[in-house]
Design a protein around this motif. Structure first.
Motif, PDB file in Angstrom:
ATOM      1  N   PRO A  66       0.814  -1.151  -0.049  1.00 22.80           N
ATOM      2  CA  PRO A  66       0.027   0.116  -0.047  1.00 22.80           C
ATOM      3  C   PRO A  66       0.968   1.224  -0.252  1.00 22.80           C
ATOM      4  CG  PRO A  66      -0.675  -1.331   1.739  1.00 22.80           C
ATOM      5  CD  PRO A  66       0.618  -1.819   1.215  1.00 22.80           C
ATOM      6  N   ARG A  67       0.341   2.488  -0.409  1.00 17.99           N
ATOM      7  CA  ARG A  67       1.085   3.663  -0.613  1.00 17.99           C
ATOM      8  C   ARG A  67       1.422   4.054   0.884  1.00 17.99           C
ATOM      9  NH1 ARG A  67       1.282   6.936  -4.630  1.00 17.99           N
ATOM     10  NH2 ARG A  67      -0.381   5.974  -5.705  1.00 17.99           N
ATOM     11  N   SER A  68       0.532   3.925   1.846  1.00 20.00           N
ATOM     12  CA  SER A  68       0.596   4.718   3.028  1.00 20.00           C
ATOM     13  C   SER A  68       0.787   3.719   4.308  1.00 20.00           C
ATOM     14  CB  SER A  68      -0.502   5.430   3.580  1.00 20.00           C
ATOM     15  OG  SER A  68      -1.823   4.487   3.489  1.00 20.00           O
ATOM     16  N   SER A  69       0.914   2.498   4.117  1.00 19.49           N
ATOM     17  CA  SER A  69       1.241   1.472   5.287  1.00 19.49           C
ATOM     18  C   SER A  69       2.442   0.509   4.644  1.00 19.49           C
ATOM     19  CB  SER A  69      -0.037   0.765   5.635  1.00 19.49           C
ATOM     20  OG  SER A  69      -0.692   0.115   4.769  1.00 19.49           O
ATOM     21  N   GLY A  70       2.949  -0.142   5.607  1.00 18.63           N
ATOM     22  CA  GLY A  70       4.091  -1.235   5.269  1.00 18.63           C
ATOM     23  C   GLY A  70       3.655  -2.705   5.659  1.00 18.63           C
ATOM     24  N   LEU A  71       4.400  -3.685   5.094  1.00 19.49           N
ATOM     25  CA  LEU A  71       4.254  -4.849   5.227  1.00 19.49           C
ATOM     26  C   LEU A  71       5.123  -5.663   6.241  1.00 19.49           C
ATOM     27  CD1 LEU A  71       3.389  -5.859   1.536  1.00 19.49           C
ATOM     28  CD2 LEU A  71       1.887  -5.475   3.479  1.00 19.49           C
ATOM     29  N   TRP A  72       6.373  -4.872   6.596  1.00 22.82           N
ATOM     30  CA  TRP A  72       7.312  -5.638   7.261  1.00 22.82           C
ATOM     31  C   TRP A  72       6.987  -6.210   8.612  1.00 22.82           C
ATOM     32  CZ3 TRP A  72      10.525  -9.186   7.213  1.00 22.82           C
ATOM     33  CH2 TRP A  72      11.679  -9.325   8.087  1.00 22.82           C
ATOM     34  N   HIS A  73       6.148  -5.206   9.444  1.00 21.19           N
ATOM     35  CA  HIS A  73       6.029  -5.576  10.767  1.00 21.19           C
ATOM     36  C   HIS A  73       5.089  -6.966  10.566  1.00 21.19           C
ATOM     37  CE1 HIS A  73       7.310  -2.297  12.622  1.00 21.19           C
ATOM     38  NE2 HIS A  73       6.828  -1.356  11.740  1.00 21.19           N
ATOM     39  N   GLN A 105       4.502 -13.622  10.384  1.00 16.87           N
ATOM     40  CA  GLN A 105       4.530 -14.748   9.650  1.00 16.87           C
ATOM     41  C   GLN A 105       5.538 -15.474   9.802  1.00 16.87           C
ATOM     42  OE1 GLN A 105       3.164 -12.889   5.810  1.00 16.87           O
ATOM     43  NE2 GLN A 105       1.053 -12.518   6.731  1.00 16.87           N
ATOM     44  N   ILE A 106       6.779 -14.740   9.404  1.00 16.25           N
ATOM     45  CA  ILE A 106       8.086 -15.687   9.367  1.00 16.25           C
ATOM     46  C   ILE A 106       8.252 -16.280  10.783  1.00 16.25           C
ATOM     47  CG2 ILE A 106      10.512 -15.306   9.371  1.00 16.25           C
ATOM     48  CD1 ILE A 106       9.983 -13.210   7.072  1.00 16.25           C
ATOM     49  N   ARG A 107       8.098 -15.501  12.089  1.00 18.94           N
ATOM     50  CA  ARG A 107       8.282 -16.297  12.976  1.00 18.94           C
ATOM     51  C   ARG A 107       7.543 -17.408  13.170  1.00 18.94           C
ATOM     52  NH1 ARG A 107       9.918 -13.231  17.834  1.00 18.94           N
ATOM     53  NH2 ARG A 107       9.296 -11.408  16.847  1.00 18.94           N
ATOM     54  N   ALA A 108       6.265 -17.521  12.880  1.00 21.46           N
ATOM     55  CA  ALA A 108       5.411 -18.639  12.944  1.00 21.46           C
ATOM     56  C   ALA A 108       5.862 -19.596  12.288  1.00 21.46           C
ATOM     57  CB  ALA A 108       3.998 -18.246  12.607  1.00 21.46           C
ATOM     58  N   GLN A 109       6.305 -19.420  10.792  1.00 23.59           N
ATOM     59  CA  GLN A 109       6.845 -20.411  10.114  1.00 23.59           C
ATOM     60  C   GLN A 109       7.906 -21.271  10.780  1.00 23.59           C
ATOM     61  OE1 GLN A 109       7.333 -18.332   6.393  1.00 23.59           O
ATOM     62  NE2 GLN A 109       5.125 -18.372   5.852  1.00 23.59           N
ATOM     63  N   VAL A 110       8.909 -20.514  11.083  1.00 25.61           N
ATOM     64  CA  VAL A 110      10.269 -20.912  11.650  1.00 25.61           C
ATOM     65  C   VAL A 110       9.964 -21.774  12.935  1.00 25.61           C
ATOM     66  CG1 VAL A 110      12.512 -20.399  12.936  1.00 25.61           C
ATOM     67  CG2 VAL A 110      11.804 -19.147  10.741  1.00 25.61           C
ATOM     68  N   SER A 111       8.893 -21.433  13.686  1.00 22.66           N
ATOM     69  CA  SER A 111       8.580 -22.009  14.912  1.00 22.66           C
ATOM     70  C   SER A 111       8.111 -23.626  14.169  1.00 22.66           C
ATOM     71  CB  SER A 111       7.674 -21.433  15.841  1.00 22.66           C
ATOM     72  OG  SER A 111       8.290 -20.256  16.248  1.00 22.66           O
ATOM     73  N   GLN A 112       7.219 -23.456  13.594  1.00 23.82           N
ATOM     74  CA  GLN A 112       6.662 -24.749  12.961  1.00 23.82           C
ATOM     75  C   GLN A 112       7.460 -25.809  12.416  1.00 23.82           C
ATOM     76  OE1 GLN A 112       3.527 -23.381  10.165  1.00 23.82           O
ATOM     77  NE2 GLN A 112       2.189 -22.717  11.806  1.00 23.82           N
ATOM     78  N   GLN A 113       8.707 -25.197  12.049  1.00 21.16           N
ATOM     79  CA  GLN A 113       9.608 -26.222  11.440  1.00 21.16           C
ATOM     80  C   GLN A 113      10.666 -26.587  12.340  1.00 21.16           C
ATOM     81  OE1 GLN A 113      11.501 -23.532   8.539  1.00 21.16           O
ATOM     82  NE2 GLN A 113       9.682 -23.599   6.951  1.00 21.16           N
ATOM     83  N   GLY A 114      10.394 -26.152  13.573  1.00 19.18           N
ATOM     84  CA  GLY A 114      11.238 -26.734  14.881  1.00 19.18           C
ATOM     85  C   GLY A 114      12.488 -25.684  14.730  1.00 19.18           C
ATOM     86  N   LEU A 162      16.636 -13.190  13.623  1.00 20.25           N
ATOM     87  CA  LEU A 162      17.586 -13.867  13.579  1.00 20.25           C
ATOM     88  C   LEU A 162      17.341 -15.433  13.757  1.00 20.25           C
ATOM     89  CD1 LEU A 162      20.990 -14.216  13.317  1.00 20.25           C
ATOM     90  CD2 LEU A 162      20.838 -13.857  15.860  1.00 20.25           C
ATOM     91  N   ALA A 163      17.401 -16.306  12.785  1.00 20.28           N
ATOM     92  CA  ALA A 163      16.748 -17.550  13.178  1.00 20.28           C
ATOM     93  C   ALA A 163      17.834 -18.782  12.905  1.00 20.28           C
ATOM     94  CB  ALA A 163      15.582 -17.693  12.063  1.00 20.28           C
ATOM     95  N   GLU A 164      17.598 -19.738  13.663  1.00 16.61           N
ATOM     96  CA  GLU A 164      18.165 -20.982  13.507  1.00 16.61           C
ATOM     97  C   GLU A 164      17.326 -21.947  12.809  1.00 16.61           C
ATOM     98  OE1 GLU A 164      20.041 -23.003  16.703  1.00 16.61           O
ATOM     99  OE2 GLU A 164      21.498 -21.286  17.004  1.00 16.61           O
ATOM    100  N   VAL A 165      17.478 -22.296  11.485  1.00 19.32           N
ATOM    101  CA  VAL A 165      16.524 -23.050  10.903  1.00 19.32           C
ATOM    102  C   VAL A 165      17.137 -24.582  10.668  1.00 19.32           C
ATOM    103  CG1 VAL A 165      15.170 -21.194  10.028  1.00 19.32           C
ATOM    104  CG2 VAL A 165      17.398 -22.115   8.669  1.00 19.32           C
ATOM    105  N   PRO A 166      16.237 -25.744  10.451  1.00 20.93           N
ATOM    106  CA  PRO A 166      16.784 -26.929  10.246  1.00 20.93           C
ATOM    107  C   PRO A 166      17.404 -26.987   8.822  1.00 20.93           C
ATOM    108  CG  PRO A 166      14.524 -26.934  11.147  1.00 20.93           C
ATOM    109  CD  PRO A 166      14.803 -25.391  10.799  1.00 20.93           C
ATOM    110  N   VAL A 180      22.229 -20.567  10.387  1.00 22.84           N
ATOM    111  CA  VAL A 180      21.864 -19.407  10.995  1.00 22.84           C
ATOM    112  C   VAL A 180      21.474 -18.438   9.745  1.00 22.84           C
ATOM    113  CG1 VAL A 180      22.387 -17.254  12.330  1.00 22.84           C
ATOM    114  CG2 VAL A 180      23.163 -19.743  12.983  1.00 22.84           C
ATOM    115  N   VAL A 181      20.187 -17.769   9.859  1.00 22.71           N
ATOM    116  CA  VAL A 181      19.975 -16.923   8.680  1.00 22.71           C
ATOM    117  C   VAL A 181      19.202 -15.648   9.289  1.00 22.71           C
ATOM    118  CG1 VAL A 181      19.653 -18.543   6.847  1.00 22.71           C
ATOM    119  CG2 VAL A 181      17.522 -17.955   8.353  1.00 22.71           C
ATOM    120  N   ARG A 182      19.511 -14.695   8.533  1.00 18.10           N
ATOM    121  CA  ARG A 182      18.692 -13.403   9.032  1.00 18.10           C
ATOM    122  C   ARG A 182      17.560 -12.757   7.958  1.00 18.10           C
ATOM    123  NH1 ARG A 182      23.342  -9.218   8.646  1.00 18.10           N
ATOM    124  NH2 ARG A 182      21.803  -7.702   9.209  1.00 18.10           N
ATOM    125  N   PHE A 183      16.585 -12.333   8.647  1.00 20.80           N
ATOM    126  CA  PHE A 183      15.509 -11.984   7.819  1.00 20.80           C
ATOM    127  C   PHE A 183      15.512 -10.537   7.802  1.00 20.80           C
ATOM    128  CE2 PHE A 183      14.010 -16.313   8.600  1.00 20.80           C
ATOM    129  CZ  PHE A 183      13.947 -16.807   7.607  1.00 20.80           C
TER     130      PHE A 183
END
Length: 204
Positions: free
Chosen positions: A90-97, A102-111, A126-130, A141-144
């Motif tokens: 959108p022009r006036s609002s952001g998506l990163w927050h 969503q990323i936090r939930a996905q990483v947790s689901q993957q263990g 900062l995430a540790e992913v399988p 280790v990856v950074r989003f």
């Protein structure tokens, strides 16, 4: 009697944040909107983004098997990997927050494990992913990272040395900030991937 102004403030605080998340100097230091980029620089044109060539940079396209659509651009540089994806916003609002949640939930689901921290580009994860499966499985280790621009959002995933070494991180962050996002004027729903194309090198 309750002050109506107090009620209004409380209601605003209850709404999830849709503010844009970007460094204060984004327009000057990048990532850039197409309208902000230096027109004489020899960018590699990949449709939705442009990448500035540099010594030691290797570019890969990530293609969706069923549709053969390019869904991400991979950049290998200075011992690090950087995957980037540009999205309409959108022009006036952001998506990163919202995207971080969503990323936090996905990483947790993957263990995996994930923590939010403040980095040079703003809020990041900062995430540790399988990595791998079975006996070969380990963790990497990856950074989003993410930047909200004018009518676009640029997401990056940093791996390799740039996820753990401060010196390497600085180099890959500079690469991320040199990217130009070409949103285009066509209407697009927020969160849609801005189309990516086969690279066009300068003068081709």
């Amino acid at each position: 009697m309750t002050d109506p102004q107090d009620t209004s403030d409380a209601a605003e605080e209850a709404v999830p944040s849709t503010e844009k998340s970007a460094p204060a100097d984004r327009a000057e230091a990048g990532p850039f909107d197409a309208s902000e980029a230096n027109p004489v620089r020899p960018y590699i044109d990949i449709g939705g983004i442009k990448v500035l060539p540099r010594e030691g940079l290797n570019l890969r396209l990530e293609v969706e098997e069923n549709t053969q659509r390019i869904v991400a651009v991979g950049l290998d540089y200075a011992g690090s990997t950087l995957q980037v994806q540009p999205f309409a916003a959108p022009r006036s609002s952001g998506l990163w927050h919202e995207t971080r949640e969503q990323i936090r939930a996905q990483v947790s689901q993957q263990g995996g494990r994930v923590e939010e921290r403040e980095g040079p580009l703003g809020a990041e994860l900062l995430a540790e992913v399988p990595a791998g499966t079975g006996a070969e499985s380990g963790r990497r280790v990856v950074r989003f990272v993410g930047i909200d621009g004018p009518r676009w959002f640029l997401r990056g995933v940093i791996g390799g040395e740039g996820a753990s070494s401060a010196e390497a991180a600085e180099k890959v962050e500079d690469l991320f900030r040199s990217i130009v996002v070409v949103r285009g004027a066509a209407p697009m729903p927020p969160r849609d991937l801005i189309p990516l194309t086969m690279p066009q090198t300068p003068g081709s």
